[in-house]
Design a protein around this motif. Sequence first.
Motif, PDB file in Angstrom:
ATOM      1  N   MET A   1       0.840  -1.184   0.000  1.00 49.71           N
ATOM      2  CA  MET A   1       0.000   0.000   0.000  1.00 49.71           C
ATOM      3  C   MET A   1       0.883   1.245   0.000  1.00 49.71           C
ATOM      4  N   THR A   2       0.629   2.173  -0.899  1.00 55.53           N
ATOM      5  CA  THR A   2       1.352   3.448  -0.920  1.00 55.53           C
ATOM      6  C   THR A   2       0.459   4.518  -0.324  1.00 55.53           C
ATOM      7  N   ILE A   3       1.033   5.327   0.542  1.00 54.34           N
ATOM      8  CA  ILE A   3       0.255   6.302   1.308  1.00 54.34           C
ATOM      9  C   ILE A   3       0.962   7.647   1.299  1.00 54.34           C
ATOM     10  N   VAL A   4       0.207   8.712   1.114  1.00 56.43           N
ATOM     11  CA  VAL A   4       0.696  10.062   1.356  1.00 56.43           C
ATOM     12  C   VAL A   4       0.047  10.526   2.661  1.00 56.43           C
ATOM     13  N   PHE A   5       0.876  10.820   3.671  1.00 60.21           N
ATOM     14  CA  PHE A   5       0.408  11.219   4.989  1.00 60.21           C
ATOM     15  C   PHE A   5       0.725  12.690   5.187  1.00 60.21           C
ATOM     16  N   ILE A   6      -0.317  13.511   5.253  1.00 58.50           N
ATOM     17  CA  ILE A   6      -0.167  14.965   5.364  1.00 58.50           C
ATOM     18  C   ILE A   6      -0.416  15.347   6.822  1.00 58.50           C
ATOM     19  N   GLU A   7       0.660  15.613   7.544  1.00 52.06           N
ATOM     20  CA  GLU A   7       0.594  15.844   8.988  1.00 52.06           C
ATOM     21  C   GLU A   7       1.794  16.678   9.422  1.00 52.06           C
ATOM     22  N   ASP A   8       1.546  17.778  10.150  1.00 51.58           N
ATOM     23  CA  ASP A   8       2.634  18.663  10.553  1.00 51.58           C
ATOM     24  C   ASP A   8       3.205  18.334  11.927  1.00 51.58           C
ATOM     25  N   ASP A   9       2.524  17.490  12.707  1.00 52.92           N
ATOM     26  CA  ASP A   9       3.038  17.079  14.011  1.00 52.92           C
ATOM     27  C   ASP A   9       4.069  15.971  13.790  1.00 52.92           C
ATOM     28  N   ARG A  10       5.331  16.283  14.045  1.00 58.41           N
ATOM     29  CA  ARG A  10       6.402  15.336  13.740  1.00 58.41           C
ATOM     30  C   ARG A  10       6.287  14.040  14.539  1.00 58.41           C
ATOM     31  N   ALA A  11       5.863  14.144  15.801  1.00 54.92           N
ATOM     32  CA  ALA A  11       5.762  12.957  16.642  1.00 54.92           C
ATOM     33  C   ALA A  11       4.699  12.001  16.104  1.00 54.92           C
ATOM     34  N   ILE A  12       3.526  12.546  15.768  1.00 55.42           N
ATOM     35  CA  ILE A  12       2.443  11.713  15.220  1.00 55.42           C
ATOM     36  C   ILE A  12       2.855  11.153  13.867  1.00 55.42           C
ATOM     37  N   ALA A  34       1.610  22.431   0.639  1.00 54.04           N
ATOM     38  CA  ALA A  34       2.504  22.652  -0.501  1.00 54.04           C
ATOM     39  C   ALA A  34       3.317  21.393  -0.786  1.00 54.04           C
ATOM     40  N   ALA A  35       3.823  20.765   0.269  1.00 53.54           N
ATOM     41  CA  ALA A  35       4.577  19.522   0.094  1.00 53.54           C
ATOM     42  C   ALA A  35       3.676  18.409  -0.424  1.00 53.54           C
ATOM     43  N   ALA A  36       2.413  18.397  -0.001  1.00 53.05           N
ATOM     44  CA  ALA A  36       1.461  17.381  -0.463  1.00 53.05           C
ATOM     45  C   ALA A  36       1.177  17.530  -1.951  1.00 53.05           C
ATOM     46  N   ARG A  37       1.020  18.767  -2.397  1.00 52.80           N
ATOM     47  CA  ARG A  37       0.770  18.988  -3.826  1.00 52.80           C
ATOM     48  C   ARG A  37       1.938  18.472  -4.665  1.00 52.80           C
ATOM     49  N   GLU A  38       3.137  18.678  -4.173  1.00 51.90           N
ATOM     50  CA  GLU A  38       4.315  18.190  -4.888  1.00 51.90           C
ATOM     51  C   GLU A  38       4.350  16.662  -4.904  1.00 51.90           C
ATOM     52  N   ALA A  39       4.030  16.048  -3.761  1.00 47.21           N
ATOM     53  CA  ALA A  39       4.058  14.586  -3.674  1.00 47.21           C
ATOM     54  C   ALA A  39       2.984  13.941  -4.536  1.00 47.21           C
ATOM     55  N   LEU A  40       1.868  14.637  -4.719  1.00 44.85           N
ATOM     56  CA  LEU A  40       0.739  14.085  -5.469  1.00 44.85           C
ATOM     57  C   LEU A  40       0.756  14.492  -6.938  1.00 44.85           C
ATOM     58  N   ALA A  41       1.809  15.195  -7.348  1.00 44.39           N
ATOM     59  CA  ALA A  41       1.879  15.670  -8.731  1.00 44.39           C
ATOM     60  C   ALA A  41       2.144  14.544  -9.716  1.00 44.39           C
ATOM     61  N   GLY A  42       2.750  13.461  -9.256  1.00 48.03           N
ATOM     62  CA  GLY A  42       3.043  12.341 -10.147  1.00 48.03           C
ATOM     63  C   GLY A  42       2.022  11.239 -10.001  1.00 48.03           C
ATOM     64  N   THR A  43       2.493  10.012  -9.840  1.00 48.12           N
ATOM     65  CA  THR A  43       1.597   8.871  -9.672  1.00 48.12           C
ATOM     66  C   THR A  43       0.872   8.968  -8.336  1.00 48.12           C
ATOM     67  N   LEU A  44      -0.430   8.776  -8.351  1.00 46.58           N
ATOM     68  CA  LEU A  44      -1.213   8.888  -7.135  1.00 46.58           C
ATOM     69  C   LEU A  44      -1.003   7.662  -6.243  1.00 46.58           C
ATOM     70  N   PRO A  45      -1.097   7.856  -4.920  1.00 51.83           N
ATOM     71  CA  PRO A  45      -0.942   6.732  -3.990  1.00 51.83           C
ATOM     72  C   PRO A  45      -2.234   5.913  -3.922  1.00 51.83           C
ATOM     73  N   ASP A  46      -2.214   4.867  -3.108  1.00 54.77           N
ATOM     74  CA  ASP A  46      -3.420   4.081  -2.870  1.00 54.77           C
ATOM     75  C   ASP A  46      -4.384   4.811  -1.948  1.00 54.77           C
ATOM     76  N   LEU A  47      -3.826   5.641  -1.056  1.00 49.01           N
ATOM     77  CA  LEU A  47      -4.664   6.292  -0.047  1.00 49.01           C
ATOM     78  C   LEU A  47      -3.966   7.533   0.486  1.00 49.01           C
ATOM     79  N   VAL A  48      -4.772   8.527   0.896  1.00 52.56           N
ATOM     80  CA  VAL A  48      -4.239   9.746   1.516  1.00 52.56           C
ATOM     81  C   VAL A  48      -4.762   9.858   2.939  1.00 52.56           C
ATOM     82  N   LEU A  49      -3.843  10.052   3.890  1.00 54.16           N
ATOM     83  CA  LEU A  49      -4.191  10.393   5.267  1.00 54.16           C
ATOM     84  C   LEU A  49      -3.985  11.899   5.400  1.00 54.16           C
ATOM     85  N   LEU A  50      -5.021  12.602   5.812  1.00 52.80           N
ATOM     86  CA  LEU A  50      -4.995  14.066   5.766  1.00 52.80           C
ATOM     87  C   LEU A  50      -5.392  14.676   7.103  1.00 52.80           C
TER      88      LEU A  50
END
Length: 223
Positions: A1-12, A34-50
């Motif tokens: 599973m490929t995941i893009v996890f958009i979260e600013d809390d480093r510990a979490i 901004a970092a998420a847009r860059e990560a999602l600019a290419g091949t999309l993941p299986d799921l996004v945690l936002l």
Amino acid sequence: MTIVFIEDDRAIAGAVRDFLADKGCRVSLCPTLAAAREALAGTLPDLVLLDWNLPDGEGAGFCRELRARAPELPVLLLTVRSDTRDILAGFDCGADDYVTKPFDREVLYSRMLALLRRSRGTGGPVLQCAGIVLDENRQTVTCRGRTVGLGQLEYQLLRLLLQNKGRTVTRRQLLETLWDCNGRFVNDNTLTVTMKRLREKLGQPDCLKTIRSFGYRMEEEPW
């Protein structure tokens, strides 16, 4: 599973990434939209945690933006907000599921798997790029939510390009795959005409690129 996890809390972010990595997942961490847009600019993941609250905007607004671009992409919203109105607002923005913090990581993973099962429940793969969605099981095509009627060759041409999203497919490859292998020996102009009709029916999408004198490529549009 490929995941893009958009979260600013480093510990979490770090704890969830390590936990999911142990489950065999590949996780791309993004501390900002901004970092998420860059990560999602290419091949999309299986799921996004936002995450809902981010340094450069709200996850709810980004979810609407993402949903317009990739209607079939599963999105799970994470937030400390547990009020009924907030939960409903999360679903209204296009989220597929909603988990409140703090959460148990095993429960989160189970919700992710359930979400993926539902998204893949058609029994066939869904190919997509920049709002163009091809459902191989139903053999349907939509463009930004609008159903598009394609002829057989137009459908097969789009399918082949989506299967190779991000890679250039040569004219020779297209001719050999879509025509010659089926006993249809045609001249090069047939591909040009079929491509022209496909583009017209899809509303001249920017994501369908012509590589002059070489071939064609489907690629995600920049955010």
